[in-house]
Design a protein around this motif. Structure first.
Motif, PDB file in Angstrom:
ATOM      1  N   GLU A  58      59.696  73.225 -44.351  1.00  0.00           N
ATOM      2  CA  GLU A  58      58.691  74.218 -43.934  1.00  0.00           C
ATOM      3  C   GLU A  58      57.303  73.818 -44.447  1.00  0.00           C
ATOM      4  OE1 GLU A  58      59.597  78.555 -44.433  1.00  0.00           O
ATOM      5  OE2 GLU A  58      57.661  78.554 -45.471  1.00  0.00           O
ATOM      6  N   SER A  59      57.245  73.380 -45.691  1.00  0.00           N
ATOM      7  CA  SER A  59      55.943  73.019 -46.268  1.00  0.00           C
ATOM      8  C   SER A  59      55.347  71.799 -45.567  1.00  0.00           C
ATOM      9  CB  SER A  59      56.080  72.714 -47.763  1.00  0.00           C
ATOM     10  OG  SER A  59      56.605  73.828 -48.415  1.00  0.00           O
ATOM     11  N   LEU A  60      56.214  70.856 -45.206  1.00  0.00           N
ATOM     12  CA  LEU A  60      55.716  69.690 -44.469  1.00  0.00           C
ATOM     13  C   LEU A  60      55.131  70.147 -43.129  1.00  0.00           C
ATOM     14  CD1 LEU A  60      55.452  66.591 -44.356  1.00  0.00           C
ATOM     15  CD2 LEU A  60      57.722  66.506 -43.294  1.00  0.00           C
ATOM     16  N   ALA A  61      55.845  71.066 -42.475  1.00  0.00           N
ATOM     17  CA  ALA A  61      55.351  71.597 -41.198  1.00  0.00           C
ATOM     18  C   ALA A  61      54.011  72.306 -41.393  1.00  0.00           C
ATOM     19  CB  ALA A  61      56.380  72.557 -40.606  1.00  0.00           C
ATOM     20  N   VAL A  62      53.855  73.021 -42.510  1.00  0.00           N
ATOM     21  CA  VAL A  62      52.596  73.744 -42.765  1.00  0.00           C
ATOM     22  C   VAL A  62      51.447  72.745 -42.970  1.00  0.00           C
ATOM     23  CG1 VAL A  62      51.397  75.188 -44.487  1.00  0.00           C
ATOM     24  CG2 VAL A  62      53.628  75.888 -43.603  1.00  0.00           C
ATOM     25  N   LEU A  63      51.699  71.666 -43.706  1.00  0.00           N
ATOM     26  CA  LEU A  63      50.634  70.672 -43.914  1.00  0.00           C
ATOM     27  C   LEU A  63      50.174  70.101 -42.575  1.00  0.00           C
ATOM     28  CD1 LEU A  63      51.784  68.560 -47.034  1.00  0.00           C
ATOM     29  CD2 LEU A  63      50.308  70.565 -46.957  1.00  0.00           C
ATOM     30  N   LEU A  64      51.145  69.778 -41.723  1.00  0.00           N
ATOM     31  CA  LEU A  64      50.803  69.187 -40.422  1.00  0.00           C
ATOM     32  C   LEU A  64      50.113  70.221 -39.533  1.00  0.00           C
ATOM     33  CD1 LEU A  64      54.171  67.297 -39.963  1.00  0.00           C
ATOM     34  CD2 LEU A  64      51.938  66.193 -40.215  1.00  0.00           C
ATOM     35  N   ALA A  65      50.641  71.445 -39.542  1.00  0.00           N
ATOM     36  CA  ALA A  65      50.063  72.500 -38.704  1.00  0.00           C
ATOM     37  C   ALA A  65      48.649  72.849 -39.149  1.00  0.00           C
ATOM     38  CB  ALA A  65      50.952  73.739 -38.744  1.00  0.00           C
ATOM     39  N   ALA A  66      48.361  72.637 -40.432  1.00  0.00           N
ATOM     40  CA  ALA A  66      47.010  72.923 -40.933  1.00  0.00           C
ATOM     41  C   ALA A  66      46.020  71.873 -40.421  1.00  0.00           C
ATOM     42  CB  ALA A  66      47.010  72.942 -42.453  1.00  0.00           C
ATOM     43  N   GLY A  67      46.546  70.795 -39.878  1.00  0.00           N
ATOM     44  CA  GLY A  67      45.660  69.781 -39.290  1.00  0.00           C
ATOM     45  C   GLY A  67      45.591  68.485 -40.087  1.00  0.00           C
ATOM     46  N   ILE A  68      46.463  68.329 -41.071  1.00  0.00           N
ATOM     47  CA  ILE A  68      46.473  67.063 -41.818  1.00  0.00           C
ATOM     48  C   ILE A  68      47.150  66.006 -40.935  1.00  0.00           C
ATOM     49  CG2 ILE A  68      47.314  65.876 -43.880  1.00  0.00           C
ATOM     50  CD1 ILE A  68      47.158  68.585 -45.325  1.00  0.00           C
ATOM     51  N   ASP A  69      46.520  64.858 -40.865  1.00  0.00           N
ATOM     52  CA  ASP A  69      47.006  63.772 -40.030  1.00  0.00           C
ATOM     53  C   ASP A  69      48.425  63.370 -40.449  1.00  0.00           C
ATOM     54  OD1 ASP A  69      47.419  61.255 -38.879  1.00  0.00           O
ATOM     55  OD2 ASP A  69      45.270  60.863 -38.851  1.00  0.00           O
ATOM     56  N   ARG A 281      51.696  76.646 -34.677  1.00  0.00           N
ATOM     57  CA  ARG A 281      52.044  75.224 -34.716  1.00  0.00           C
ATOM     58  C   ARG A 281      53.173  74.970 -35.722  1.00  0.00           C
ATOM     59  NH1 ARG A 281      53.348  71.150 -32.694  1.00  0.00           N
ATOM     60  NH2 ARG A 281      52.771  69.116 -33.466  1.00  0.00           N
ATOM     61  N   ALA A 282      53.099  75.620 -36.875  1.00  0.00           N
ATOM     62  CA  ALA A 282      54.118  75.389 -37.910  1.00  0.00           C
ATOM     63  C   ALA A 282      55.494  75.844 -37.409  1.00  0.00           C
ATOM     64  CB  ALA A 282      53.748  76.119 -39.194  1.00  0.00           C
ATOM     65  N   LEU A 283      55.550  76.991 -36.729  1.00  0.00           N
ATOM     66  CA  LEU A 283      56.841  77.478 -36.248  1.00  0.00           C
ATOM     67  C   LEU A 283      57.415  76.522 -35.194  1.00  0.00           C
ATOM     68  CD1 LEU A 283      56.234  81.356 -36.129  1.00  0.00           C
ATOM     69  CD2 LEU A 283      57.399  80.031 -37.904  1.00  0.00           C
ATOM     70  N   GLU A 284      56.544  75.954 -34.376  1.00  0.00           N
ATOM     71  CA  GLU A 284      57.010  74.959 -33.382  1.00  0.00           C
ATOM     72  C   GLU A 284      57.607  73.744 -34.093  1.00  0.00           C
ATOM     73  OE1 GLU A 284      53.498  75.719 -30.104  1.00  0.00           O
ATOM     74  OE2 GLU A 284      53.570  73.770 -31.123  1.00  0.00           O
ATOM     75  N   LEU A 285      56.884  73.285 -35.105  1.00  0.00           N
ATOM     76  CA  LEU A 285      57.328  72.078 -35.813  1.00  0.00           C
ATOM     77  C   LEU A 285      58.643  72.300 -36.568  1.00  0.00           C
ATOM     78  CD1 LEU A 285      53.989  70.679 -37.233  1.00  0.00           C
ATOM     79  CD2 LEU A 285      55.661  69.357 -35.931  1.00  0.00           C
ATOM     80  N   ILE A 286      58.772  73.482 -37.157  1.00  0.00           N
ATOM     81  CA  ILE A 286      59.994  73.773 -37.921  1.00  0.00           C
ATOM     82  C   ILE A 286      61.211  73.680 -36.990  1.00  0.00           C
ATOM     83  CG2 ILE A 286      61.247  75.629 -39.150  1.00  0.00           C
ATOM     84  CD1 ILE A 286      58.415  76.430 -40.286  1.00  0.00           C
ATOM     85  N   ASP A 287      61.019  74.057 -35.741  1.00  0.00           N
ATOM     86  CA  ASP A 287      62.115  73.986 -34.763  1.00  0.00           C
ATOM     87  C   ASP A 287      62.361  72.580 -34.250  1.00  0.00           C
ATOM     88  OD1 ASP A 287      62.871  76.552 -34.785  1.00  0.00           O
ATOM     89  OD2 ASP A 287      61.632  77.196 -33.079  1.00  0.00           O
ATOM     90  N   ASP A 288      61.420  71.687 -34.488  1.00  0.00           N
ATOM     91  CA  ASP A 288      61.514  70.331 -33.940  1.00  0.00           C
ATOM     92  C   ASP A 288      61.909  69.353 -35.055  1.00  0.00           C
ATOM     93  OD1 ASP A 288      61.227  67.964 -32.639  1.00  0.00           O
ATOM     94  OD2 ASP A 288      59.152  68.293 -31.994  1.00  0.00           O
ATOM     95  N   GLN A 289      63.170  69.440 -35.421  1.00  0.00           N
ATOM     96  CA  GLN A 289      63.691  68.649 -36.537  1.00  0.00           C
ATOM     97  C   GLN A 289      63.422  67.152 -36.358  1.00  0.00           C
ATOM     98  OE1 GLN A 289      66.771  69.996 -38.598  1.00  0.00           O
ATOM     99  NE2 GLN A 289      66.818  68.146 -39.803  1.00  0.00           N
ATOM    100  N   HIS A 290      63.630  66.666 -35.122  1.00  0.00           N
ATOM    101  CA  HIS A 290      63.506  65.240 -34.852  1.00  0.00           C
ATOM    102  C   HIS A 290      62.096  64.728 -35.186  1.00  0.00           C
ATOM    103  CE1 HIS A 290      64.265  61.438 -32.978  1.00  0.00           C
ATOM    104  NE2 HIS A 290      63.220  61.604 -32.171  1.00  0.00           N
ATOM    105  N   THR A 291      61.082  65.441 -34.694  1.00  0.00           N
ATOM    106  CA  THR A 291      59.691  65.022 -34.952  1.00  0.00           C
ATOM    107  C   THR A 291      59.390  65.056 -36.446  1.00  0.00           C
ATOM    108  OG1 THR A 291      59.041  65.873 -32.815  1.00  0.00           O
ATOM    109  CG2 THR A 291      57.265  65.562 -34.410  1.00  0.00           C
ATOM    110  N   LEU A 292      59.796  66.138 -37.096  1.00  0.00           N
ATOM    111  CA  LEU A 292      59.527  66.247 -38.542  1.00  0.00           C
ATOM    112  C   LEU A 292      60.197  65.110 -39.308  1.00  0.00           C
ATOM    113  CD1 LEU A 292      59.783  69.913 -39.875  1.00  0.00           C
ATOM    114  CD2 LEU A 292      57.791  68.428 -39.809  1.00  0.00           C
ATOM    115  N   ASP A 293      61.451  64.801 -38.950  1.00  0.00           N
ATOM    116  CA  ASP A 293      62.177  63.732 -39.648  1.00  0.00           C
ATOM    117  C   ASP A 293      61.478  62.384 -39.477  1.00  0.00           C
ATOM    118  OD1 ASP A 293      64.010  65.516 -40.531  1.00  0.00           O
ATOM    119  OD2 ASP A 293      65.615  64.918 -39.143  1.00  0.00           O
ATOM    120  N   LYS A 294      60.996  62.145 -38.260  1.00  0.00           N
ATOM    121  CA  LYS A 294      60.332  60.853 -38.005  1.00  0.00           C
ATOM    122  C   LYS A 294      59.042  60.728 -38.801  1.00  0.00           C
ATOM    123  CE  LYS A 294      59.627  59.514 -33.851  1.00  0.00           C
ATOM    124  NZ  LYS A 294      59.543  59.685 -32.394  1.00  0.00           N
TER     125      LYS A 294
END
Ligand code: TYM
Length: 321
Positions: A58-69, A281-294
């Motif tokens: 979840e925290s990784l998703a939040v960092l990305l959703a906040a706009g960190i590259d 954005r964070a909720l979308e990412l949390i559901d997208d395990q594959h993208t987060l893992d990559k």
């Protein structure tokens, strides 16, 4: 310049983490910066392993959703061998007294049944995170500045004892919202691990809940709407939040209001708007395990490679490895 900072998934990220730290990482971040989820730090007090793993994602998703590259993020435990090794070198550079003096250690140790040794040495692990990557600036909220000072001392001491290896980092703080307070008790810092969540706005809270928490914020008995943190901490906290959202100073925004009701509505509106895109954005990412893992895998590899030279040099200079 290399900026580096982290967030510990010991709970859900809150508004203080976001306004005091994460938002700046996204806005000010340059190509050499690194931001990470410090899950190893989440083990210093009693915790649940599957919750820690879930909160790290979840925290990784939040960092990305906040706009960190995505090229600038990683998860700390993916570098456990590297930071673990460097932590040992730095523990052998740090005195017991230095570690035991840390305010956060003293606060967190109080009331713990078993005080884990990791709670005492956690700022040394933090120094390893920073020094491994040769960070020059560490953007943090106020509560972490003492730990960055320790990292500075350890870098200097290691360099002067064994030879120049580490860059000496410095802490940088946000001009506003560097220490947001709990909305139900403005004498206490807003924190992930507070038992009662009524005064903590989490970045993934739904808008209605955000509004409820802000509407119920404890304010002061005085009527004057001025920014005076020591005598009106509840009001000052709301003004800080609003000021951070709209990019003005707390004293300035105070002039726009004549009553608490009106102010709370403005704060709630501003926070909800500030968090809306992040939450979606964070909720979308949390559901997208594959993208987060990559993203996580690639981030780990990059960070590991980046730190390899410093670790090898530090081990060699210390007479081991
Ligand atoms: P953590 O997870 O407690 O907090 C993440 C960031 O949020 C800031 N912060 C706040 N800012 C304003 N108001 C608040 N109420 C508030 N609460 C927290 C923190 O100062 C921090 O910048 N040990 C660190 C993570 C870490 C780290 C590092 C940071 C691990 N290794 C190396 C920098 C460099 C921590 O637990 O932060």
């Amino acid at each position: 310049m290399t900026r580096l900072s982290g967030v510990t998934p010991s709970g859900h990220a809150h508004l203080g983490n976001y306004l005091g730290a994460i938002r700046r990482w996204a806005r000010e971040g340059g190509p050499g910066d690194l931001y990470f989820v410090s899950d190893l730090h989440g083990m210093t007090i009693s915790y649940n392993p599957s919750r820690l793993r879930k909160l790290a994602r979840e925290s990784l998703a939040v960092l990305l959703a906040a706009g960190i590259d995505q090229e600038r993020v990683f998860v700390q435990s993916d570098l456990v061998r590297e930071v673990g090794a460097l932590t040992w070198l730095l523990e052998c550079t740090c005195s017991y007294g230095e570690a035991a003096r840390m305010t956060q250690f003293k606060q967190k140790a109080e009331g713990q049944g078993m005080v884990r040794l990791g709670l005492l040495t956690y700022p040394v692990l933090m120094a390893a995170d920073i020094l491994l990557q040769n960070a020059t600036e560490v953007p943090v909220g106020q509560d972490q500045t003492q730990h960055v000072e320790l990292a500075r001392s350890l870098a200097r001491r290691f360099n002067s004892t064994y030879g120049e290896v580490f860059t000496v980092p410095r802490a940088v703080m946000a001009p506003t919202a560097a220490r947001l307070m709990d909305l139900s008790d403005p004498t206490r810092k807003m924190s992930k691990s507070t038992q009662d969540n009524a005064g903590v706005v989490f970045v993934l809270d739904d808008p209605d809940l955000v509004r409820r928490k802000i509407t119920r914020a404890v304010t002061d008995t005085e009527d004057r709407l001025e920014y005076r943190p020591s005598s009106q901490p509840g009001l000052a906290n709301l003004l800080e939040i609003l000021a951070a959202c709209v990019g003005r100073s707390p004293a300035e925004v105070a002039d726009d209001f004549s009553g608490y009701g009106e102010l709370k509505t403005a704060v709630a509106d501003a926070v909800i708007e500030e968090l809306r895109p992040l939450r979606t954005r964070a909720l979308e990412l949390i559901d997208d395990q594959h993208t987060l893992d990559k993203i996580r895998e690639a981030g780990a590899e990059r960070a590991r490679e980046r730190g390899a030279h410093t670790l090898t040099a530090a081990l060699r200079m210390a007479g081991v490895g």
